[in-house]
Design a protein around this motif. Structure first.
Motif, mmCIF file in Angstrom:
data_model
loop_
_atom_site.group_PDB
_atom_site.id
_atom_site.type_symbol
_atom_site.label_atom_id
_atom_site.label_comp_id
_atom_site.label_asym_id
_atom_site.label_seq_id
_atom_site.Cartn_x
_atom_site.Cartn_y
_atom_site.Cartn_z
ATOM 1 N N ASP A 158 15.634 5.114 3.549
ATOM 2 C CA ASP A 158 14.249 4.881 3.977
ATOM 3 C C ASP A 158 13.571 6.111 4.573
ATOM 4 N N LEU A 159 14.135 7.303 4.375
ATOM 5 C CA LEU A 159 13.502 8.510 4.900
ATOM 6 C C LEU A 159 12.527 9.094 3.883
ATOM 7 N N ASP A 160 11.395 9.592 4.376
ATOM 8 C CA ASP A 160 10.481 10.271 3.468
ATOM 9 C C ASP A 160 11.042 11.663 3.154
ATOM 10 N N ILE A 161 10.441 12.325 2.174
ATOM 11 C CA ILE A 161 10.993 13.595 1.705
ATOM 12 C C ILE A 161 10.972 14.657 2.802
ATOM 13 N N GLU A 162 9.926 14.664 3.601
ATOM 14 C CA GLU A 162 9.843 15.638 4.695
ATOM 15 C C GLU A 162 11.003 15.454 5.674
ATOM 16 N N ASN A 356 6.829 8.411 6.075
ATOM 17 C CA ASN A 356 7.182 7.118 6.655
ATOM 18 C C ASN A 356 6.018 6.587 7.497
ATOM 19 N N GLY A 357 5.743 5.289 7.318
ATOM 20 C CA GLY A 357 4.716 4.650 8.135
ATOM 21 C C GLY A 357 3.312 4.764 7.597
ATOM 22 N N CYS A 358 3.145 5.364 6.392
ATOM 23 C CA CYS A 358 1.780 5.547 5.881
ATOM 24 C C CYS A 358 1.252 4.305 5.170
ATOM 25 N N GLY A 359 2.115 3.295 4.952
ATOM 26 C CA GLY A 359 1.639 2.044 4.376
ATOM 27 C C GLY A 359 2.070 1.781 2.944
ATOM 28 N N LYS A 360 3.052 2.518 2.451
ATOM 29 C CA LYS A 360 3.477 2.359 1.049
ATOM 30 C C LYS A 360 3.998 0.953 0.778
ATOM 31 N N THR A 361 4.857 0.442 1.675
ATOM 32 C CA THR A 361 5.418 -0.892 1.470
ATOM 33 C C THR A 361 4.335 -1.959 1.551
ATOM 34 N N THR A 362 3.393 -1.803 2.486
ATOM 35 C CA THR A 362 2.278 -2.751 2.584
ATOM 36 C C THR A 362 1.471 -2.769 1.295
ATOM 37 N N LEU A 363 1.199 -1.593 0.748
ATOM 38 C CA LEU A 363 0.460 -1.496 -0.512
ATOM 39 C C LEU A 363 1.248 -2.143 -1.643
ATOM 40 N N LEU A 364 2.547 -1.871 -1.705
ATOM 41 C CA LEU A 364 3.360 -2.404 -2.796
ATOM 42 C C LEU A 364 3.403 -3.926 -2.752
ATOM 43 N N LYS A 365 3.456 -4.492 -1.552
ATOM 44 C CA LYS A 365 3.447 -5.956 -1.430
ATOM 45 C C LYS A 365 2.133 -6.532 -1.954
ATOM 46 N N LYS A 366 1.033 -5.864 -1.668
ATOM 47 C CA LYS A 366 -0.261 -6.338 -2.167
ATOM 48 C C LYS A 366 -0.304 -6.260 -3.695
ATOM 49 N N ILE A 367 0.267 -5.186 -4.238
ATOM 50 C CA ILE A 367 0.318 -5.047 -5.703
ATOM 51 C C ILE A 367 1.129 -6.187 -6.310
ATOM 52 N N TYR A 368 2.290 -6.478 -5.699
ATOM 53 C CA TYR A 368 3.121 -7.565 -6.231
ATOM 54 C C TYR A 368 2.401 -8.910 -6.121
ATOM 55 N N GLU A 369 1.763 -9.158 -4.987
ATOM 56 C CA GLU A 369 1.053 -10.429 -4.815
ATOM 57 C C GLU A 369 -0.006 -10.614 -5.896
ATOM 58 N N GLU A 370 -0.705 -9.528 -6.239
ATOM 59 C CA GLU A 370 -1.735 -9.631 -7.273
ATOM 60 C C GLU A 370 -1.117 -9.851 -8.646
ATOM 61 N N LEU A 371 -0.083 -9.077 -8.981
ATOM 62 C CA LEU A 371 0.512 -9.175 -10.310
ATOM 63 C C LEU A 371 1.266 -10.484 -10.517
ATOM 64 N N SER A 372 1.850 -11.013 -9.458
ATOM 65 C CA SER A 372 2.642 -12.250 -9.598
ATOM 66 C C SER A 372 1.774 -13.458 -9.934
ATOM 67 N N GLN A 373 0.450 -13.326 -9.738
ATOM 68 C CA GLN A 373 -0.457 -14.432 -10.079
ATOM 69 C C GLN A 373 -0.810 -14.446 -11.564
ATOM 70 N N ARG A 374 -0.500 -13.345 -12.238
ATOM 71 C CA ARG A 374 -0.862 -13.234 -13.652
ATOM 72 C C ARG A 374 0.087 -14.064 -14.518
ATOM 73 N N THR A 460 16.597 2.825 -5.545
ATOM 74 C CA THR A 460 17.892 3.500 -5.675
ATOM 75 C C THR A 460 18.605 3.708 -4.341
ATOM 76 N N ARG A 461 18.035 3.270 -3.232
ATOM 77 C CA ARG A 461 18.569 3.671 -1.930
ATOM 78 C C ARG A 461 19.965 3.124 -1.658
ATOM 79 N N ASN A 462 20.365 2.057 -2.334
ATOM 80 C CA ASN A 462 21.699 1.504 -2.110
ATOM 81 C C ASN A 462 22.625 1.667 -3.301
ATOM 82 N N PHE A 463 22.198 2.447 -4.301
ATOM 83 C CA PHE A 463 23.086 2.742 -5.416
ATOM 84 C C PHE A 463 23.894 3.991 -5.100
ATOM 85 N N SER A 464 25.172 3.951 -5.421
ATOM 86 C CA SER A 464 26.029 5.106 -5.177
ATOM 87 C C SER A 464 25.595 6.264 -6.065
#
Length: 510
Positions: A158-162, A356-374, A460-464
């Protein structure tokens, strides 16, 4: 210096040996990474080194460890829940050595970990910190003890690249010996000078470990070359064996034929044929001995194997997403970003990165919520917290085959086998699975549901380091649409057609 002698760790539930007669010495300044597939006992090893009581509920261990009065500190894979509601200052206060540090000491630690000096006394609640902030704060607390050995369990999650690049620099510069687990191949390549590879082979019934004092890239290069050479030798030995045995069968067949047809009135020829048959049997024993000495085919931990069906393809011209968000807020009402615009065509592979903390996960959840209605697409979802979808009490088969139809159950078991689940692991509750096994479970659900749009949060964060390349190949071949958040530098390079950096002013193409 830390010395481990003849350590064997056995899982109590199924008496499976996770680590067999393991010995290793970690010196100051060593940077040793532990690699291996999910569920192979890597985290268990770190816990045992730090405090054997941490594994006593699920594993037993025999062997010795010499810490030689070294101060050892341990960074767990996840922040202990007892600290979630504590302030940062209270978190530091739970480390007795914190009160022994001078202002100069704390200033040095703040500089080493990249946190402001006043952060030691912050009243911010721990669970509100971003992933990168949590790692920095936890490392700062470990450093107040001035440890000679650091044990880090997947600090890159869960770390950003920086922050990843900062952590790489920290590990390379610290004088402490570092023994760590990571799934980030780039991170490992940039930091490790020694490798411990833990494997469970023969359908996870046999434990094997390898220790090498070389870099990760060199280890993989030598390992692949050695396995290739061994396989070639094994094939050559068997080819020669087939030639020898074919020759032997012809000779034996001819002698047997001559014995059957020799005249009883010719005792001299009969005696000669008996000698020939004795020589043939001697030849057979010699060939059998040579067969025993043949090079074995390499026994390695089986790689995962999976793929999406062709029905998951999406026409390139199809509109999957045309997003316009004037203002993006977090669940608690904090302004995260504004003027977010994102267009995703069919077969597009989009990746969003950012601090980290810029809102990527929040945005992704909104994207999924919209697409899952299709109804014209089938959208699969991998959240950062797998428990959002997994029932902890269900086993993998029950989760994937909820109707319990016999044909479905058979199909599910076959798929789980391709993901290298053992028969026992198929009956374990989801709560008992490793992070990687849970991730594979969510991917299998997408395959079974024939999803043609995948929305993935840090997939990929939990794949070896050995499974992640397979996953990246699958994503590259996937004929559908992928919208992902990732800080995995190899994933960004190999899987994304377009990369967007997210900040308070929206999305920007990289």
């Amino acid at each position: 210096m830390l010395q481990i002698q003849d350590l064997t760790i056995t899982c109590l539930k199924d008496q499976r040996i996770l680590l067999d007669h393991f010995s290793y010495t970690l010196n100051h300044s060593d940077k040793t990474v532990i690699i291996g597939e999910e569920g192979n006992g890597k985290s268990t090893l770190l816990k045992w080194i730090f405090d054997p009581s941490l594994i006593s509920s699920y594993a037993e261990a025999s062997g010795t460890i010499s810490r030689q009065n070294e101060i050892i500190r341990y960074l767990p894979q996840e922040l202990d829940k007892t600290y979630h509601s504590k302030t940062v200052y209270e978190f530091f206060c739970d480390e007795p050595c914190f009160f022994m540090r001078t202002p100069a000491d704390l200033s040095r630690i703040a500089a080493d970990t990249g946190i402001p000096l006043d952060r030691f006394y912050s009243d911010q609640i721990m669970h509100t910190l971003s992933g990168g902030e949590k790692v920095r704060i936890q490392l700062a607390r470990l450093l107040t003890a001035d440890p000679g050995i650091l044990l880090l369990d997947e600090p890159t999650n869960d770390l950003d690249i920086e922050t990843l690049e900062w952590l790489e620099s920290f590990i390379k510069k610290t004088d402490a010996g570092v023994l760590y687990i990571s799934h980030d191949e780039t991170f490992i390549e940039n930091t490790a000078d020694r490798i411990i590879h833990i494997e469970l082979v023969k359908r996870k019934t046999e434990s094997r470990w390898t220790a090498s004092d070389i870099s990760y890239s060199e280890y993989i290069k030598r390992r692949n070359a050695a396995l290739s050479h061994q396989e070639q030798m094994a094939e050559s030995d068997r080819r020669q064996d087939r030639i020898r045995m074919e020759k032997f069968r012809r000779i034996r067949s001819r002698v047997e034929h001559e014995q059957r047809t020799v005249s009883r009135q010719d005792p001299h020829s009969g005696r000669l044929l008996k000698k020939k048959m004795k020589s043939v049997k001697s030849m057979e024993k010699r060939f059998e001995k040579q067969r025993e000495d043949m090079t074995d085919f390499p026994v390695v931990e089986e790689a995962v194997f999976f793929d999406f069906p062709g029905s998951c393809a999406v026409p390139p011209g199809k509109r999957i997403l045309d997003l316009d968000i004037p203002v993006l807020y977090s669940p608690d009402g904090t302004l995260l970003s504004r003027d977010i615009r994102l267009y995703v065509p069919g077969s597009g592979k989009i990746c969003i990165t950012g601090r980290n903390g810029c809102g990527k996960t929040t945005l992704l959840k909104k994207i999924y919520e919209e697409l899952s209605q299709r109804t014209d697409i089938r959208t699969g979802w991998m959240p950062q917290d797998y428990e959002d979808l997994l029932d902890p009490d269900l086993d993998p088969v029950a989760f994937l085959a909820k109707d319990r139809d016999r044909d479905t159950v058979t199909k599910v078991r076959q798929y789980l086998g391709s993901m290298r689940y053992t028969t026992d692991e198929m009956t374990h509750a989801c709560a008992e699975l490793s992070g990687g096994q849970k991730a594979k479970l969510l991917i299998l659900k997408m395959i079974l549901d024939e999803c043609n749009v995948l929305v993935l949060d840090e997939p990929t964060r939990n794949f070896s380091p050995l499974s992640a390349p397979v996953f990246r190949q699958v994503i590259r071949r996937f004929g559908g649409t992928v919208i992902a958040v990732s800080h995995d530098r190899k994933y960004l390079r190999e899987c994304a057609d377009t990369v967007y950096a997210m900040d308070r002013l929206g999305l920007h193409k990289e």
